[in-house]
Design a protein around this motif. Structure first.
Motif, PDB file in Angstrom:
ATOM      1  N   GLN A  90       5.342  52.045 -40.894  1.00 43.72           N
ATOM      2  CA  GLN A  90       4.722  51.442 -39.583  1.00 43.72           C
ATOM      3  C   GLN A  90       3.621  50.577 -40.549  1.00 43.72           C
ATOM      4  O   GLN A  90       3.342  49.388 -39.714  1.00 43.72           O
ATOM      5  CB  GLN A  90       4.137  52.426 -38.708  1.00 43.72           C
ATOM      6  CG  GLN A  90       3.622  51.669 -37.511  1.00 43.72           C
ATOM      7  CD  GLN A  90       3.047  52.846 -36.678  1.00 43.72           C
ATOM      8  OE1 GLN A  90       2.714  53.961 -36.730  1.00 43.72           O
ATOM      9  NE2 GLN A  90       2.890  52.451 -35.221  1.00 43.72           N
ATOM     10  N   GLN A  91       2.902  51.113 -41.179  1.00 40.58           N
ATOM     11  CA  GLN A  91       1.726  50.362 -41.958  1.00 40.58           C
ATOM     12  C   GLN A  91       2.395  49.231 -42.656  1.00 40.58           C
ATOM     13  O   GLN A  91       1.756  48.018 -42.566  1.00 40.58           O
ATOM     14  CB  GLN A  91       1.109  51.399 -43.114  1.00 40.58           C
ATOM     15  CG  GLN A  91      -0.012  52.484 -42.022  1.00 40.58           C
ATOM     16  CD  GLN A  91      -0.544  53.379 -43.142  1.00 40.58           C
ATOM     17  OE1 GLN A  91      -0.121  53.341 -44.362  1.00 40.58           O
ATOM     18  NE2 GLN A  91      -1.584  53.867 -42.577  1.00 40.58           N
ATOM     19  N   GLN A  92       3.438  49.476 -43.336  1.00 43.53           N
ATOM     20  CA  GLN A  92       4.141  48.245 -44.127  1.00 43.53           C
ATOM     21  C   GLN A  92       4.385  47.212 -43.372  1.00 43.53           C
ATOM     22  O   GLN A  92       4.390  46.109 -43.468  1.00 43.53           O
ATOM     23  CB  GLN A  92       5.164  48.808 -44.967  1.00 43.53           C
ATOM     24  CG  GLN A  92       5.891  47.837 -45.881  1.00 43.53           C
ATOM     25  CD  GLN A  92       7.050  48.263 -46.733  1.00 43.53           C
ATOM     26  OE1 GLN A  92       7.944  48.817 -45.977  1.00 43.53           O
ATOM     27  NE2 GLN A  92       7.077  48.340 -48.036  1.00 43.53           N
ATOM     28  N   ARG A  93       5.125  47.491 -42.117  1.00 41.27           N
ATOM     29  CA  ARG A  93       5.482  46.538 -41.268  1.00 41.27           C
ATOM     30  C   ARG A  93       4.360  45.776 -40.441  1.00 41.27           C
ATOM     31  O   ARG A  93       4.326  44.442 -40.532  1.00 41.27           O
ATOM     32  CB  ARG A  93       6.318  47.341 -40.142  1.00 41.27           C
ATOM     33  CG  ARG A  93       6.922  46.312 -38.973  1.00 41.27           C
ATOM     34  CD  ARG A  93       7.894  46.911 -37.990  1.00 41.27           C
ATOM     35  NE  ARG A  93       7.231  48.294 -37.302  1.00 41.27           N
ATOM     36  CZ  ARG A  93       7.679  49.489 -37.458  1.00 41.27           C
ATOM     37  NH1 ARG A  93       8.422  49.569 -38.769  1.00 41.27           N
ATOM     38  NH2 ARG A  93       6.827  50.405 -36.872  1.00 41.27           N
ATOM     39  N   ARG A  94       3.250  46.448 -40.204  1.00 41.75           N
ATOM     40  CA  ARG A  94       2.126  45.782 -39.679  1.00 41.75           C
ATOM     41  C   ARG A  94       1.498  44.800 -40.668  1.00 41.75           C
ATOM     42  O   ARG A  94       1.198  43.944 -40.287  1.00 41.75           O
ATOM     43  CB  ARG A  94       0.762  46.801 -39.565  1.00 41.75           C
ATOM     44  CG  ARG A  94       1.453  47.568 -37.954  1.00 41.75           C
ATOM     45  CD  ARG A  94       0.338  48.625 -37.837  1.00 41.75           C
ATOM     46  NE  ARG A  94       0.498  49.222 -36.564  1.00 41.75           N
ATOM     47  CZ  ARG A  94      -0.093  50.332 -36.050  1.00 41.75           C
ATOM     48  NH1 ARG A  94      -1.180  50.779 -36.767  1.00 41.75           N
ATOM     49  NH2 ARG A  94       0.130  50.918 -34.791  1.00 41.75           N
ATOM     50  N   LEU A  95       1.626  45.369 -42.022  1.00 42.46           N
ATOM     51  CA  LEU A  95       1.052  44.482 -43.269  1.00 42.46           C
ATOM     52  C   LEU A  95       1.831  43.052 -43.368  1.00 42.46           C
ATOM     53  O   LEU A  95       1.282  42.145 -43.442  1.00 42.46           O
ATOM     54  CB  LEU A  95       1.042  45.281 -44.487  1.00 42.46           C
ATOM     55  CG  LEU A  95       0.480  44.620 -45.613  1.00 42.46           C
ATOM     56  CD1 LEU A  95      -1.112  44.046 -45.585  1.00 42.46           C
ATOM     57  CD2 LEU A  95       0.696  45.354 -46.946  1.00 42.46           C
ATOM     58  N   GLU A  97       3.629  41.801 -40.903  1.00 40.71           N
ATOM     59  CA  GLU A  97       3.369  40.823 -39.899  1.00 40.71           C
ATOM     60  C   GLU A  97       2.237  40.313 -39.979  1.00 40.71           C
ATOM     61  O   GLU A  97       1.942  39.243 -39.246  1.00 40.71           O
ATOM     62  CB  GLU A  97       3.598  41.717 -38.671  1.00 40.71           C
ATOM     63  CG  GLU A  97       5.107  42.349 -38.311  1.00 40.71           C
ATOM     64  CD  GLU A  97       4.992  43.281 -37.054  1.00 40.71           C
ATOM     65  OE1 GLU A  97       4.067  43.357 -36.691  1.00 40.71           O
ATOM     66  OE2 GLU A  97       6.156  43.653 -36.559  1.00 40.71           O
ATOM     67  N   SER A  98       1.348  40.546 -40.799  1.00 43.40           N
ATOM     68  CA  SER A  98      -0.193  40.106 -40.639  1.00 43.40           C
ATOM     69  C   SER A  98      -0.159  38.778 -41.760  1.00 43.40           C
ATOM     70  O   SER A  98      -1.245  38.191 -41.982  1.00 43.40           O
ATOM     71  CB  SER A  98      -1.162  41.197 -41.105  1.00 43.40           C
ATOM     72  OG  SER A  98      -1.189  41.641 -42.495  1.00 43.40           O
ATOM     73  N   LYS A 159      11.508  39.983 -43.000  1.00 41.22           N
ATOM     74  CA  LYS A 159      10.698  40.990 -43.086  1.00 41.22           C
ATOM     75  C   LYS A 159       9.321  40.585 -43.870  1.00 41.22           C
ATOM     76  O   LYS A 159       8.311  41.366 -43.566  1.00 41.22           O
ATOM     77  CB  LYS A 159      11.281  42.402 -43.559  1.00 41.22           C
ATOM     78  CG  LYS A 159      12.365  43.000 -42.620  1.00 41.22           C
ATOM     79  CD  LYS A 159      13.003  44.180 -42.984  1.00 41.22           C
ATOM     80  CE  LYS A 159      14.056  44.611 -42.173  1.00 41.22           C
ATOM     81  NZ  LYS A 159      14.615  46.185 -42.724  1.00 41.22           N
TER      82      LYS A 159
END
Length: 338
Positions: A90-95, A97-98, A159
């Motif tokens: 989840q943290q990797q996905r948020r990173l 996306e930012s 991604k």
């Protein structure tokens, strides 16, 4: 590990008791200990007196405690591992996306590591892609944002924000894989700048035909640099000192002239007075049609779509960036040592 050792110790003590105190055979003693610890409810192997039954009760309690401890630790490890992996993803996905207006480096081999070092020195936002988990862990250990995946796949590029990136560097050892990356990147983001690594002259031509904006061959470039170091060592040292490294005093940067924001489009360099206002030196101008004007004079007219190549200190280049328009040129990266 601790629970298993403790359970083994309880088994050993129980077997010794039934064998030495009760006088049973080793086989019967071991069997009685196992069914007691397992609490399966089988009958006694041999009749037990009061002392033997009290010991068996204690053995059952010890077995329940130890097995319960082992099951608890095992379950905790599974649950924690599951949730930790979920949190990490989840943290990797948020990173990912930012990320915006960032650079993508495909491959963390020797070439990719050197590119990462230069990007870090320039304080440029970037993400590393590599299919090998060890390479990804090495990149993360060095403080880089890294993603494990096949860079030749569209899904992997999406991604890491390929549609929001400004440049992608295909630095994989395989020319074929680099060609796949070039084709995928240009399909997913037509405006992205693509830099590709080539091992052979043939691959260099194919990568250019595939849409790469710039193709670099380590062997050709290395040979040219070695020749320059032999023939013009001071010139090479000066250029290297401007282009790379974190401890330099002079920098080079390019600026895009947008008529919507730059007030000097249509004026000559002499009238624009860029040097006197900022202190930065305009070394060259790349016209929109690709024409390069080296050492432009005061009579050179600035035109829409021109890219100015300037040289100066970090402060001088920042001043030039503001003079040309806050949005009219690409955002100037702030050197870490300034």
């Amino acid at each position: 590990m601790t629970g298993a050792i403790a359970l083994g110790g309880v088994f050993f003590i129980g077997t010794l008791w039934y064998c030495l105190v009760e006088g049973w055979s080793w086989e019967d003693a071991a069997y009685m200990t196992v069914i007691t610890l397992a609490t399966v409810g089988y009958s006694e192997t041999h009749p037990l007196g009061s002392r033997g039954r009290l010991f068996t009760i204690a053995l059952i309690l010890l077995g329940v405690v130890n097995i319960g401890y082992i099951v608890n630790r095992f379950t905790e490890a599974i649950i924690q591992g599951y949730f930790q992996e979920g949190i990490r993803l989840q943290q990797q996905r948020r990173l990912m996306e930012s990320l915006s207006e960032h650079y993508i480096i495909c491959g963390f081999s020797r070439t990719g590591r050197q590119i990462s070092k230069e990007f870090r020195a320039e304080d440029a936002p970037f993400v590393v892609i590599d299919a090998d988990m060890e390479s990804v862990q090495r990149a993360q250990a060095e403080g880089y944002t890294a993603y494990q995946g096949d860079a030749t796949l569209d899904d992997t590029l999406l991604k890491v924000g390929i549609e929001r990136a400004i440049c992608i560097v295909a630095a994989l050892p395989s020319d074929a894989e680099n060609l796949y990356i070039v084709l995928s990147a240009k399909t997913l983001n037509t405006g992205i700048r693509v830099i590709a690594r080539a091992s052979t002259e043939e691959a260099l031509q194919k990568l250019r035909r595939g849409g790469a904006d710039e193709v670099i061959s380590p062997y050709i470039t290395g040979g040219k640099r070695m020749a320059a170091a032999a023939l013009r060592p001071q010139v090479l040292d000066f250029v290297d000192g401007i282009l790379t490294g974190a401890d330099r005093q002079l920098y080079m940067e390019e600026f895009l002239l947008d008529p919507a924001f730059c007030p000097f489009v249509g004026q000559s360099l002499q009238k624009a007075r860029l040097r006197s206002q900022s202190g930065a030196l305009v070394l060259a101008i790349r016209r929109l049609d690709g024409t390069l004007i080296g050492g432009p004079t005061g009579d050179t007219v600035l035109m829409s779509g021109d890219r100015l190549i300037g040289m100066g200190t970090a402060e001088q280049l920042r001043s030039l960036n503001q003079i040309l328009g806050p949005i009219g040129s690409q955002q100037l990266r702030r050197p870490k040592n300034s």
